[in-house]
Write a protein that holds these residues in place. Structure first.
Motif, PDB file in Angstrom:
ATOM      1  N   ALA A  82      32.993 104.161 -38.830  1.00 13.43           N
ATOM      2  CA  ALA A  82      33.453 102.819 -38.466  1.00 13.43           C
ATOM      3  C   ALA A  82      34.112 102.837 -37.089  1.00 13.43           C
ATOM      4  O   ALA A  82      33.940 101.903 -36.290  1.00 13.43           O
ATOM      5  CB  ALA A  82      34.432 102.293 -39.516  1.00 13.43           C
ATOM      6  N   GLY A  83      34.853 103.904 -36.792  1.00 10.90           N
ATOM      7  CA  GLY A  83      35.473 104.021 -35.480  1.00 10.90           C
ATOM      8  C   GLY A  83      34.456 104.097 -34.360  1.00 10.90           C
ATOM      9  O   GLY A  83      34.639 103.490 -33.291  1.00 10.90           O
ATOM     10  N   SER A  84      33.367 104.834 -34.583  1.00  4.03           N
ATOM     11  CA  SER A  84      32.329 104.943 -33.558  1.00  4.03           C
ATOM     12  C   SER A  84      31.646 103.604 -33.321  1.00  4.03           C
ATOM     13  O   SER A  84      31.252 103.284 -32.193  1.00  4.03           O
ATOM     14  CB  SER A  84      31.292 105.994 -33.976  1.00  4.03           C
ATOM     15  N   LEU A  85      31.523 102.800 -34.372  1.00  3.98           N
ATOM     16  CA  LEU A  85      30.932 101.470 -34.224  1.00  3.98           C
ATOM     17  C   LEU A  85      31.831 100.581 -33.357  1.00  3.98           C
ATOM     18  O   LEU A  85      31.361  99.920 -32.424  1.00  3.98           O
ATOM     19  CB  LEU A  85      30.722 100.835 -35.598  1.00  3.98           C
ATOM     20  N   VAL A  86      33.123 100.590 -33.660  1.00  2.00           N
ATOM     21  CA  VAL A  86      34.065  99.743 -32.924  1.00  2.00           C
ATOM     22  C   VAL A  86      34.163 100.190 -31.467  1.00  2.00           C
ATOM     23  O   VAL A  86      34.081  99.371 -30.536  1.00  2.00           O
ATOM     24  CB  VAL A  86      35.450  99.772 -33.592  1.00  2.00           C
ATOM     25  N   THR A  87      34.324 101.484 -31.238  1.00  2.00           N
ATOM     26  CA  THR A  87      34.452 101.968 -29.862  1.00  2.00           C
ATOM     27  C   THR A  87      33.167 101.761 -29.069  1.00  2.00           C
ATOM     28  O   THR A  87      33.210 101.482 -27.872  1.00  2.00           O
ATOM     29  CB  THR A  87      34.830 103.459 -29.846  1.00  2.00           C
TER      30      THR A  87
ATOM     31  N   VAL B 258      33.156  98.289 -27.841  1.00  2.00           N
ATOM     32  CA  VAL B 258      34.149  98.084 -26.782  1.00  2.00           C
ATOM     33  C   VAL B 258      33.663  98.679 -25.462  1.00  2.00           C
ATOM     34  O   VAL B 258      33.784  98.064 -24.385  1.00  2.00           O
ATOM     35  CB  VAL B 258      35.505  98.696 -27.188  1.00  2.00           C
ATOM     36  N   VAL B 259      33.100  99.892 -25.529  1.00  2.00           N
ATOM     37  CA  VAL B 259      32.679 100.584 -24.309  1.00  2.00           C
ATOM     38  C   VAL B 259      31.430  99.939 -23.705  1.00  2.00           C
ATOM     39  O   VAL B 259      31.325  99.785 -22.488  1.00  2.00           O
ATOM     40  CB  VAL B 259      32.418 102.072 -24.622  1.00  2.00           C
ATOM     41  N   TYR B 260      30.484  99.555 -24.545  1.00  2.00           N
ATOM     42  CA  TYR B 260      29.220  99.001 -24.058  1.00  2.00           C
ATOM     43  C   TYR B 260      29.406  97.497 -23.814  1.00  2.00           C
ATOM     44  O   TYR B 260      29.297  96.688 -24.732  1.00  2.00           O
ATOM     45  CB  TYR B 260      28.109  99.265 -25.071  1.00  2.00           C
TER      46      TYR B 260
ATOM     47  N   ALA C 283      19.255 101.563 -29.285  1.00  2.00           N
ATOM     48  CA  ALA C 283      19.214 101.888 -30.714  1.00  2.00           C
ATOM     49  C   ALA C 283      20.539 101.548 -31.388  1.00  2.00           C
ATOM     50  O   ALA C 283      20.567 101.044 -32.516  1.00  2.00           O
ATOM     51  CB  ALA C 283      18.882 103.369 -30.905  1.00  2.00           C
ATOM     52  N   GLY C 284      21.645 101.811 -30.708  1.00  2.00           N
ATOM     53  CA  GLY C 284      22.953 101.490 -31.268  1.00  2.00           C
ATOM     54  C   GLY C 284      23.138  99.997 -31.467  1.00  2.00           C
ATOM     55  O   GLY C 284      23.689  99.552 -32.480  1.00  2.00           O
TER      56      GLY C 284
END
Length: 292
Positions: free
Chosen positions: A64-69, A72-74, A103-104
Motif C-alpha cells: 500500500a505504501g508503494s502505491l501511495v508513494t 505522489v512521485v509520478y 504498467a503502474g
C-alpha cells in the motif's frame, strides 16, 4: 477441465480423483497435496501457519505504501491512461522507466484491491487469535432425526438426485462444489453462484436421503459482518467470481504487478550503480587534485 473428487480413505489419508465430466472415467489420482495446494500454502502462509500468514499479510503494508508513494512521485500519472508512452528504442533505463510508469498506472486499481484484501486477512487472523467477532450468527442446518434411516449399512447417497433438487431450487445457479455429508445428521451441500448477490456464493442444503431441499442460503441474510467480509475479500483477492474471464484479468494484472517488482529493482539498481560510479570517480578526481 476434469472434476476433482476429494476422498477420505480408510487409513485416514486423503486423495483427489480427477474425473472426466463427460464420461465419468477416473483419469488420475493425486494423493496428498497437489501442486495447486502446495502453491496456495506457499503463497498464503509460507508453509508455516500462523507465523507465515502474519509475515505474508503484513507485506500488504509496504505494498500500500508503494502505491501511495508512486502516485505522489509520478506527477500527472493519469496521462498514462490516454497517452501511454514507452520509448522502446531508448536506453534500457529509459525504456524500463516508461514501462514501469505505464504498467503502474494501469495497475492502480489492482494493486489497491490486493493491498486492501491482504490487510483484511491480517486483521482477520488477528481477530481469530483474539477470539473477537467471529460468530456465524445462526445455527447450522441439520437433517431431522426422524428423517434419518436406520439401517445396518450406511445408505448410499444419490448425488445426481441431490444436484437435480438443488438446480430445481436455483435454476440459474452455476454449480461449483458438491459436499456430501460427513455424519448422519449433515446435509448434502450444493454450492454455486447464481448472481443473486455479487461475490457471494449460493448454498443449497439438501436432505441426502430424500433429495428434498431443506434450505437455500446465500446473500446477506443471516451472515455475520466478519464472515460476510471474509467471503467478499477472498473473492476479490483471488478473482474467484465471474468465471474464467475474471480469472484471466486477475492473472494478467497479477503478472503485470510482478513485472513492476523487477522493473523497479532494475531502475533502482541502474540509478544507484551510476550514482556510485560517479561518486567514486569524483572522489578520485578530488584526491588527484589535492595530491597535485
Amino acid at each position: 477441465m476434469a472434476v476433482g473428487a476429494e476422498m477420505a480413505l480408510p487409513d485416514g489419508t486423503f486423495t483427489t480423483a480427477w474425473v472426466n465430466p463427460v464420461t465419468g472415467a477416473v483419469q488420475g489420482l493425486s494423493p496428498g497435496n497437489s501442486f495447486r495446494q502446495f502453491i496456495r500454502a506457499l503463497h498464503g502462509w509460507l508453509m508455516t501457519f500462523p507465523t507465515g500468514w502474519y509475515l505474508v499479510t503484513a507485506l500488504a503494508i509496504p505494498l500500500a505504501g508503494s502505491l501511495v508513494t508512486g502516485l505522489v512521485v509520478y506527477k500527472r500519472f493519469w496521462k498514462s491512461f490516454y497517452q501511454p508512452r514507452i520509448r522502446w528504442k531508448q536506453a534500457p533505463r529509459v525504456m524500463w522507466g516508461d514501462l514501469h510508469r505505464v504498467a503502474g498506472t494501469w495497475s492502480i486499481w489492482f494493486i489497491a484491491v490486493i493491498a486492501v484484501t491482504s490487510l483484511w486477512f491480517l486483521i482477520y487472523i488477528a481477530l481469530f487469535h483474539l477470539g473477537i467477532g467471529l460468530g456465524g450468527g445462526k445455527a447450522p442446518v441439520m437433517v431431522a432425526r426422524d428423517q434419518i434411516p436406520v439401517t445396518a449399512v450406511r445408505p448410499k447417497i444419490d448425488a445426481d438426485a441431490v444436484v437435480a433438487a438443488a438446480m430445481a431450487a436455483l435454476p440459474d445457479m452455476r454449480l461449483r462444489y458438491l459436499r456430501l455429508p460427513g455424519t448422519a445428521y449433515d446435509t448434502a451441500s450444493v454450492i454455486g453462484s447464481s448472481g443473486q448477490v455479487p461475490l457471494l456464493p449460493d448454498i443449497v442444503r439438501v436432505n441426502p436421503y430424500t433429495a428434498e431441499v431443506i434450505a437455500v442460503e446465500g446473500g446477506l441474510e443471516g451472515a455475520s459482518g466478519v464472515e460476510l467480509t471474509r467471503t467478499i475479500m477472498r473473492a476479490l483477492h483471488t478473482g474467484d467470481f465471474g468465471g474464467l474471464p475474471v480469472k484471466l484479468i486477475w492473472f494478467a494484472f497479477g503478472s503485470l504487478m510482478s513485472l513492476l517488482v523487477f522493473s523497479g529493482m532494475l531502475i533502482w539498481t541502474k540509478r544507484t550503480a551510476r550514482a556510485t560510479v560517479e561518486a567514486v570517480r569524483g572522489l578520485r578526481t578530488a584526491r588527484a587534485s589535492s595530491n597535485a
